[in-house]
Design a protein around this motif. Structure first.
Motif, short mmCIF file in Angstrom:
data_model
loop_
_atom_site.label_atom_id
_atom_site.label_comp_id
_atom_site.label_asym_id
_atom_site.label_seq_id
_atom_site.Cartn_x
_atom_site.Cartn_y
_atom_site.Cartn_z
N ARG A 158 -0.93 14.75 -9.45
CA ARG A 158 -1.08 13.79 -8.36
C ARG A 158 -0.44 14.33 -7.10
O ARG A 158 0.71 14.74 -7.11
CB ARG A 158 -0.34 12.51 -8.73
N LYS A 183 14.46 0.19 -0.03
CA LYS A 183 14.82 0.09 1.38
C LYS A 183 14.03 -1.03 2.06
O LYS A 183 14.55 -1.74 2.90
CB LYS A 183 14.57 1.43 2.09
N ASP A 186 0.82 -1.21 0.00
CA ASP A 186 0.00 0.00 0.00
C ASP A 186 0.85 1.26 0.00
O ASP A 186 0.49 2.25 -0.62
CB ASP A 186 -0.91 0.00 1.24
N PHE A 187 1.98 1.23 0.73
CA PHE A 187 2.74 2.48 0.83
C PHE A 187 3.39 2.86 -0.49
O PHE A 187 3.68 4.03 -0.73
CB PHE A 187 3.75 2.45 1.98
N ARG A 219 1.81 13.15 -13.05
CA ARG A 219 2.55 13.22 -11.78
C ARG A 219 2.46 14.59 -11.15
O ARG A 219 2.41 14.73 -9.94
CB ARG A 219 4.02 12.89 -12.03
N ASN A 223 5.00 4.27 4.64
CA ASN A 223 6.20 3.44 4.55
C ASN A 223 6.79 3.23 5.94
O ASN A 223 7.12 4.20 6.63
CB ASN A 223 7.22 4.13 3.64
N ARG A 264 3.19 6.76 -4.99
CA ARG A 264 2.81 7.16 -6.35
C ARG A 264 1.73 8.22 -6.30
O ARG A 264 1.74 9.17 -7.08
CB ARG A 264 2.29 5.94 -7.12
N ALA A 265 0.78 8.07 -5.35
CA ALA A 265 -0.32 9.03 -5.25
C ALA A 265 0.19 10.42 -4.88
O ALA A 265 -0.46 11.42 -5.13
CB ALA A 265 -1.34 8.55 -4.23
N LYS A 266 1.38 10.47 -4.25
CA LYS A 266 1.96 11.76 -3.91
C LYS A 266 2.52 12.46 -5.13
O LYS A 266 2.90 13.61 -5.05
CB LYS A 266 3.15 11.54 -2.97
N GLY A 267 2.65 11.73 -6.22
CA GLY A 267 3.22 12.33 -7.42
C GLY A 267 4.71 12.11 -7.54
O GLY A 267 5.38 12.78 -8.32
N LEU A 268 5.26 11.19 -6.75
CA LEU A 268 6.69 10.89 -6.87
C LEU A 268 6.97 10.21 -8.21
O LEU A 268 6.14 9.50 -8.74
CB LEU A 268 7.13 9.94 -5.76
N SER A 269 8.19 10.44 -8.71
CA SER A 269 8.55 9.78 -9.96
C SER A 269 8.87 8.32 -9.68
O SER A 269 9.16 7.95 -8.54
CB SER A 269 9.76 10.47 -10.57
N ARG A 314 1.78 2.50 -3.32
CA ARG A 314 0.67 3.21 -3.96
C ARG A 314 0.58 4.63 -3.40
O ARG A 314 0.37 5.59 -4.15
CB ARG A 314 -0.62 2.43 -3.69
N THR A 315 0.76 4.76 -2.08
CA THR A 315 0.74 6.11 -1.48
C THR A 315 1.83 6.98 -2.10
O THR A 315 1.59 8.14 -2.43
CB THR A 315 0.99 6.02 0.04
N LYS A 372 13.73 4.70 -3.48
CA LYS A 372 13.60 5.09 -2.07
C LYS A 372 12.62 4.17 -1.34
O LYS A 372 13.00 3.46 -0.43
CB LYS A 372 13.12 6.54 -1.96
N HIS A 373 11.36 4.19 -1.79
CA HIS A 373 10.34 3.52 -0.99
C HIS A 373 10.39 2.00 -1.10
O HIS A 373 10.13 1.29 -0.15
CB HIS A 373 8.95 4.04 -1.38
N SER A 394 -0.43 2.03 4.75
CA SER A 394 -0.30 3.03 3.70
C SER A 394 0.89 3.96 3.87
O SER A 394 1.21 4.72 2.98
CB SER A 394 -1.58 3.86 3.60
#
Lengths: 336, 333
Positions: free
Chosen positions: B90, A253, A231-232, B87, B106, A237-242, A234-235, A249-250, B104
């Motif tokens: 978003r 690690k 899920d994190f 992006r 990290n 990506r939902a933030k708009g991270l590339s 997806r979070t 990063k996410h 949700s």
């Protein structure tokens, strides 16, 4: 964390005692007589008895063991029967050579393995994934000695890009101070030597790093695949991270703990298991040092050499355990 | 009326799998006005979460593909944007919170790291300034403790984590917040707090909310307008009062009847008969017909169009066609 570290270091003591006992017992179980190695086949029984007495070999097993451990505790790994040089002194350059080769091999293995694994997972079921996994499969299947010989044939003999063996061109007359030629040449600022050392290092490091690279790639792929579904991610990506940050990063690690475990074990294996590579590339490493000692029935060298490698193996795995806690705050070692 | 924040027109999103095509969203129309809270209701698998992911541009492609329709957000058709343009929207213009606050976030990064990342992805400000904004928004969602920025998700409760998720979604003051079952995984008392919080942020920031849920209680409490989805289509759409008082579609009626009531003495709870049809094998005619107690001959042959039954009240049912004709209204424009 500090308490855990100290506790874990103390926990090494029984492990080390067990290891010393096992190596001691196994070496004593090897058929053959060290006295004969020293005195030669034609020695008289009196001479042999004298040598045995001097070495303490006429004592009972447990006494010999305690003498040995006593020596170890004083930093004395014994003396080679052949060269009569203290092993703790003699083993150092070999150890440094092996460490340099293994670290280079591991660097290659981790860099290519992790990235190959990530790419395969990120583009799961694409041609990129399939070709990545074919490379990984080949990597685990190709025997090291064959790969080493092929490298020598192609890159040294046919193309002449890399030197075929050794650690350094002897004509350079370079003598390191620590045994780590890369570091030594870097610190002395001699870039001709550094270049030469690097060129010597590449072929054996690639040969040695291929299997761990393949294993790490497969481990990374499956681990990243699992994390990418969480899920994190997806979070993120939902933030708009590339995608780059999402993956490196996410995801990475979170995916790296199993990868780290494998890398630690592989590093330990490389240290002792580099004999083939070291032989093919005339690399004066600790694997060959012990191998030669076995041929010459140099018992103290076999015994202490194996103990040193085993100790390093245990220490590396301890380090890996400690890195876990540093990466994942949920691992609270204090409360296990 | 002013231009809506979100206008989905005849969206068809299908999944092309080895077993066949799943028409997860099949001709969906939906609008969200500025400042409005719209509820999207339906059973699991009816396409509501896929709709939200489609708006975010997060549907995995392949196997998912938008085959028809458009998603107009602030005048732009999102289906035509490339990854980079998407992006940029978003997290900044459209934010989303999810069902599972426990997973949700990290686990390996601090709350501060993740909040600041959300800000700095879209705005070029210093870490210090971002940290201050993070603290600000945390206060707004009811977390006043500064130390929380340096804590890890596992040190917080589920409700706190959902507050952090809301803070992360709202920190850049998006125009649209999509909340996909935001309270389903929480205790009832915490649910009420989170809903209150969303409502107050909606009022304060003027952010429109698309609230996806299967819980009609939540919808009744929160939403201005409600859209009931069944098998990838809108079954009924009405404002909150009309829908609860006067449901037009048999499916909505069934859903409302399934809510347990305290003053009822019946031993068994009502359940809509039958099961949601397999997405690979949708029935001919009306998709709800096999489960519908009012199903007629025509329902099994033809697919009903959505019709207006009342002011701001639409339903996709042949039973309503007659009423619609009586009203003199036609198919929804």
């Amino acid at each position: 964390m500090l308490a855990y570290t100290i506790r874990r270091i103390f926990m090494l003591i029984p492990v080390l005692i067990g290891m010393s006992l096992v190596t001691f017992a196994i070496v004593h179980a090897i058929p053959g007589d060290p006295a004969k190695t020293i005195a030669g086949e034609k020695a008289s029984p009196q001479e042999l008895a004298e040598i045995r007495h001097n070495l303490g070999l006429d004592q009972p097993f447990y006494k010999q063991y305690f003498l040995y451990v006593n020596d170890l505790l004083h930093g004395n790994l014994g003396t080679s029967l052949i060269t009569h040089v203290p092993i703790s002194e003699e083993i150092q350059p070999y150890l440094a050579a092996t460490a340099e080769l293994s670290l280079a091999a591991m660097a290659i293995a981790i860099f290519f393995g992790v990235n190959l694994g990530i790419l395969s997972a990120w583009r799961q079921n694409s041609w990129l994934d399939y070709s990545g996994m074919v490379v990984a499969l080949l990597g685990v299947s190709i025997p090291v000695f064959w790969l080493g010989l092929m490298e020598q044939w192609l890159f040294a003999q046919k193309l002449g890009i890399f030197p075929s063996s050794g650690r350094i061109d002897p004509r350079l007359g370079f003598e390191g101070f620590s045994g780590f030629y890369v570091l030594d040449s870097l610190f002395s600022g001699d870039f001709t030597v550094l270049g030469d050392v690097m060129m010597h290092l590449i072929l054996p490091a690639v040969a040695l790093g291929t299997i761990p690279m393949a294993i790490i790639a497969r481990m990374t792929r499956s681990s990243v695949l699992e994390v990418l579904r969480s899920d994190f991610v997806r979070t993120a990506r939902a933030k708009g991270l590339s995608e780059f940050w999402v993956v490196y990063k996410h995801t990475l690690k979170n995916a790296c703990i199993p990868v780290l475990t494998v890398a630690g074990l592989q590093m330990g294996l490389l240290l002792g298991g580099a004999v083939l590579t070291e032989t093919i590339f005339s690399w004066p490493g600790v694997g060959r040092y012990i191998y030669d000692a076995i041929g010459q029935r140099d018992y103290p060298v076999i015994q202490s050499g194996i103990l040193v490698l085993a100790t390093i193996f245990v220490v590396i795995n301890l380090l890996v355990d400690l890195i876990y806690a540093w990466i994942d705050p949920r691992i609270q070692y204090g409360k296990d | 009326m002013a231009q809506p924040v979100l206008e989905i027109k005849h969206l068809k999103l299908h999944f092309f799998t080895d077993k066949g095509v799943v028409r997860a969203v099949d001709g969906l129309d939906l609008t969200v006005q500025k400042g409005e809270i719209v509820g999207l209701v339906g059973e699991s698998g009816c396409g509501k979460s896929v709709t939200s992911l489609a708006i975010m541009g997060l549907v995995p492609k392949p196997p998912g593909k938008i085959v028809d329709g458009s998603i107009i957000f602030a005048g732009q058709d999102l289906t035509k944007l490339n990854n980079k343009q998407m992006r940029q929207l978003r997290g900044k213009e459209i934010a989303m919170i999810f069902q599972e606050p426990m997973t949700s976030l990290n686990p390996l990064f601090t709350i501060g790291n993740q909040l600041i990342e959300a800000i700095r992805t879209h705005e070029k400000i210093s870490k210090k300034a971002a940290r201050e904004r993070a603290l600000d928004i945390l206060k707004k969602v009811g977390i006043a403790r500064e130390g929380v920025l340096d804590e890890y998700p596992h040190q917080l409760s589920g409700g706190m984590r959902q507050r952090v998720m809301i803070a992360m979604a709202m920190v850049l003051r998006p125009r649209l917040l999509i909340a996909d079952e935001p309270t389903t995984a929480l205790d009832v008392t915490i649910q009420a707090q989170i809903l209150d919080l969303m409502k107050s942020l909606n009022e304060e920031f003027g952010t429109s909310v698309l609230l996806i849920t299967h819980d009609l209680g939540v919808v009744a409490e929160m939403c201005d307008r409600i859209i009931v989805m069944y098998e990838g289509q809108v079954a009924e759409e009405a404002d909150q009062r009309r829908l609860f008082k006067n449901p037009a579609h048999p499916y909505t009626q069934g859903l409302l009847k399934s809510i347990p009531k305290l003053d009822e003495q019946k031993k068994r709870l009502y359940a809509i008969p039958g099961q949601v049809p397999s997405p690979f094998n949708l029935p001919a005619g009306c998709r709800f017909a096999p489960r519908c107690e009012f199903a007629m001959e025509i329902c099994r042959k033809e697919e009903p169009e959505i019709v207006k039954v009342d002011e701001k009240h639409f339903s996709r049912c042949f039973l309503n066609q007659k009423e619609a004709i009586d009203h003199g209204a036609h198919e929804r424009s």
